[in-house]
Design a protein around this motif. Structure first.
Motif, mmCIF file in Angstrom:
data_model
loop_
_atom_site.group_PDB
_atom_site.id
_atom_site.type_symbol
_atom_site.label_atom_id
_atom_site.label_comp_id
_atom_site.label_asym_id
_atom_site.label_seq_id
_atom_site.Cartn_x
_atom_site.Cartn_y
_atom_site.Cartn_z
ATOM 1 N N VAL A 91 0.844 -1.200 0.000
ATOM 2 C CA VAL A 91 0.000 0.000 0.000
ATOM 3 C C VAL A 91 0.881 1.252 0.000
ATOM 4 C CG1 VAL A 91 -1.575 1.337 1.481
ATOM 5 C CG2 VAL A 91 -2.003 -1.096 1.039
ATOM 6 N N GLU A 92 0.472 2.250 -0.799
ATOM 7 C CA GLU A 92 1.250 3.487 -0.948
ATOM 8 C C GLU A 92 1.156 4.394 0.280
ATOM 9 O OE1 GLU A 92 -0.350 5.429 -4.326
ATOM 10 O OE2 GLU A 92 0.219 3.858 -5.750
ATOM 11 N N HIS A 93 0.033 4.311 0.997
ATOM 12 C CA HIS A 93 -0.176 5.216 2.128
ATOM 13 C C HIS A 93 -1.329 4.691 2.966
ATOM 14 C CE1 HIS A 93 -0.837 9.652 3.600
ATOM 15 N NE2 HIS A 93 -0.127 8.944 4.467
ATOM 16 N N LEU A 94 -1.103 4.578 4.272
ATOM 17 C CA LEU A 94 -2.149 4.254 5.237
ATOM 18 C C LEU A 94 -2.418 5.487 6.088
ATOM 19 C CD1 LEU A 94 -4.016 2.480 7.024
ATOM 20 C CD2 LEU A 94 -1.947 1.806 8.309
ATOM 21 N N VAL A 95 -3.652 5.984 6.025
ATOM 22 C CA VAL A 95 -4.113 7.054 6.906
ATOM 23 C C VAL A 95 -5.051 6.420 7.918
ATOM 24 C CG1 VAL A 95 -5.422 9.214 7.054
ATOM 25 C CG2 VAL A 95 -3.892 8.805 5.111
ATOM 26 N N TYR A 96 -4.876 6.718 9.198
ATOM 27 C CA TYR A 96 -5.697 6.054 10.213
ATOM 28 C C TYR A 96 -6.169 7.069 11.252
ATOM 29 C CZ TYR A 96 -1.372 6.229 12.930
ATOM 30 O OH TYR A 96 -0.241 6.676 13.567
ATOM 31 N N ALA A 97 -7.279 6.730 11.880
ATOM 32 C CA ALA A 97 -7.877 7.606 12.883
ATOM 33 C C ALA A 97 -7.188 7.426 14.222
ATOM 34 C CB ALA A 97 -9.367 7.296 13.025
ATOM 35 N N SER A 98 -6.634 8.522 14.731
ATOM 36 C CA SER A 98 -6.240 8.578 16.130
ATOM 37 C C SER A 98 -7.287 9.463 16.823
ATOM 38 C CB SER A 98 -4.810 9.106 16.272
ATOM 39 O OG SER A 98 -4.410 9.040 17.626
ATOM 40 N N GLU B 294 -0.624 4.669 17.133
ATOM 41 C CA GLU B 294 0.440 5.522 16.608
ATOM 42 C C GLU B 294 1.807 4.842 16.743
ATOM 43 O OE1 GLU B 294 -1.891 9.670 17.863
ATOM 44 O OE2 GLU B 294 0.146 9.302 18.571
ATOM 45 N N LEU B 295 2.041 4.184 17.866
ATOM 46 C CA LEU B 295 3.299 3.482 18.081
ATOM 47 C C LEU B 295 3.445 2.294 17.134
ATOM 48 C CD1 LEU B 295 3.328 3.486 21.998
ATOM 49 C CD2 LEU B 295 4.694 4.929 20.492
ATOM 50 N N MET B 296 2.349 1.554 16.959
ATOM 51 C CA MET B 296 2.368 0.400 16.057
ATOM 52 C C MET B 296 2.634 0.843 14.619
ATOM 53 S SD MET B 296 -0.963 -1.295 17.854
ATOM 54 C CE MET B 296 -1.261 -2.713 16.811
ATOM 55 N N ALA B 297 1.987 1.944 14.222
ATOM 56 C CA ALA B 297 2.177 2.458 12.865
ATOM 57 C C ALA B 297 3.636 2.862 12.650
ATOM 58 C CB ALA B 297 1.250 3.644 12.612
ATOM 59 N N HIS B 298 4.225 3.523 13.647
ATOM 60 C CA HIS B 298 5.625 3.924 13.487
ATOM 61 C C HIS B 298 6.532 2.714 13.296
ATOM 62 C CE1 HIS B 298 9.717 5.161 14.553
ATOM 63 N NE2 HIS B 298 9.374 6.293 13.959
ATOM 64 N N THR C 176 2.737 5.931 6.792
ATOM 65 C CA THR C 176 1.546 5.989 7.644
ATOM 66 C C THR C 176 1.346 7.400 8.169
ATOM 67 O OG1 THR C 176 2.689 5.470 9.730
ATOM 68 C CG2 THR C 176 1.926 3.600 8.403
ATOM 69 N N THR C 177 0.083 7.809 8.265
ATOM 70 C CA THR C 177 -0.268 9.104 8.845
ATOM 71 C C THR C 177 -1.430 8.917 9.803
ATOM 72 O OG1 THR C 177 0.431 10.303 6.857
ATOM 73 C CG2 THR C 177 -1.028 11.457 8.390
ATOM 74 N N GLY C 178 -1.230 9.324 11.054
ATOM 75 C CA GLY C 178 -2.297 9.276 12.046
ATOM 76 C C GLY C 178 -2.934 10.641 12.208
ATOM 77 N N LEU C 179 -4.263 10.665 12.272
ATOM 78 C CA LEU C 179 -5.003 11.923 12.417
ATOM 79 C C LEU C 179 -5.729 11.930 13.760
ATOM 80 C CD1 LEU C 179 -6.473 12.244 8.816
ATOM 81 C CD2 LEU C 179 -4.500 13.447 9.775
ATOM 82 N N ARG C 180 -5.371 12.883 14.592
ATOM 83 C CA ARG C 180 -6.013 13.018 15.897
ATOM 84 C C ARG C 180 -7.257 13.892 15.739
ATOM 85 N NH1 ARG C 180 -0.338 14.149 19.219
ATOM 86 N NH2 ARG C 180 0.400 11.975 19.192
#
Length: 336
Positions: free
Chosen positions: A119-126, A160-164, A174-178
């Motif tokens: 996958v080119e980019h994972l954006v996820y909800a924080s 966020e830690l797992m994504a890093h 990966t990008t997390g959005l708070r």
């Protein structure tokens, strides 16, 4: 693009899927349709786009790795937005296991699927809840977030830690959005805007915790979706200014980012209630109560990093947002 979105029967996921479809993307939606709140609202959200020719829907739980792998095989997504999660601060005090299954087990399944799916980019909800016991306002991504006050907040910090880890080990962007207190049409019934609207529409007293001294960075759903899309279109990259001796929690030497997604305009809770009353044309009794366990007094998003990197600028005032929300509420509940 081919985009896999989880939580497409949810509040933010449904609004995002519609925007992506409107701009021509192919969307594969995954949602488990759980009964945390009335599934009829989820079905009503889905009904607005489930028959779109570029949309495919799969009922599946993220904790079911086999079902998630099937979705990836069917979609072969270029990018992924993971919004599915067990939400709610107070419910995490009652049913912590639900948060482990969805927010921890489900999220590692998502990371694995993205890794193996190139996958080119994972954006996820924080969540803004990660700021926990922090009191410095506004909350900035450069701040440490090591003192959560609910299991829900801890699970989002864990994401966020797992994504890093996956960004570092496997080069997965990966990008997390708070997210900060999202409200608007088709909102979640367990959140304060909908709870207040329900009671005011019926003329019933409302419970106001922390004796009315709360402030929240209420963020209108359209502004949230705009921020998600802008972020999705800018895959995370290593931060060239990252200093391992003075690390910035919001970036990394791996393709990893965390951003606040809020309105940058905190509003007193009593002001928000006043606007609801004005739009419903009715005042109700407020029962002022102490702070609830797991809650925080104030939230305020510093969106400097997101504005700088993707040009995000929320533009819905609280007055306009509440007016639109109440207009939808009246129509949906057939009050007029």
């Amino acid at each position: 693009m081919r985009i896999l979105v989880t939580g497409t029967a949810g509040f933010i996921g449904a609004a995002l899927a519609q925007r992506l479809l409107a701009r021509g993307d192919v969307v594969y939606g995954v949602d488990n349709h759980n009964t945390y709140y009335d599934p009829a609202l989820k079905e009503a959200r889905l009904a607005r786009f489930i028959d779109h020719p570029n949309y495919t829907h799969q009922r599946a739980d993220l904790a079911d790795a086999e079902a998630l792998n099937h979705a990836f095989a069917a979609c072969a997504p270029q990018r992924v937005v993971n919004l599915a999660a067990q939400a709610g601060v107070r419910y995490s005090l009652q049913n912590p296991q639900a948060y482990v299954a969805s927010n921890l087990v489900g999220f590692v399944n998502m990371l694995e699927a993205c890794r193996h799916g190139s996958v080119e980019h994972l954006v996820y909800a924080s969540s803004s809840s990660v700021y926990g016991a922090n009191r410095k306002l506004p909350f900035a991504v450069e701040d440490a977030v090591d003192h959560p006050v609910s299991l829900y907040a801890a699970s989002k910090k864990a994401n966020e830690l797992m994504a890093h880890t996956y960004s570092h080990l496997y080069g997965l962007p990966t990008t997390g959005l708070r997210f900060f207190t999202v409200y608007g049409p088709w909102g979640r019934p367990d959140m304060s805007p909908m709870l207040f609207a329900d009671r005011i529409s019926r003329g019933e007293p409302i419970d106001v915790f922390n004796f009315g001294h709360h402030s929240r960075d209420f963020t209108y759903i359209d502004d949230i979706v705009e921020g998600v899309i802008r972020t999705l279109d800018h895959p995370a990259e290593p931060d060239p200014a990252y200093d391992a001796e003075r690390p910035n929690p919001g970036s990394s030497n791996a393709p990893y980012r965390v951003y606040n997604l809020g309105n940058d305009q905190p509003v007193q809770l009593l002001r928000f209630i006043e606007l609801l009353e004005q739009n419903f044309g009715r005042r109700v009794e407020k029962r002022l109560l102490p702070m609830q366990p797991g809650d925080v007094p104030d939230t305020w998003a510093d969106v400097t990093a997101l504005r700088r990197d993707v040009g995000y600028a929320p533009n819905t005032s609280i007055e306009d947002g509440v007016t639109r929300f109440v207009a939808w509420y009246r129509e949906y509940h057939r009050l007029d």
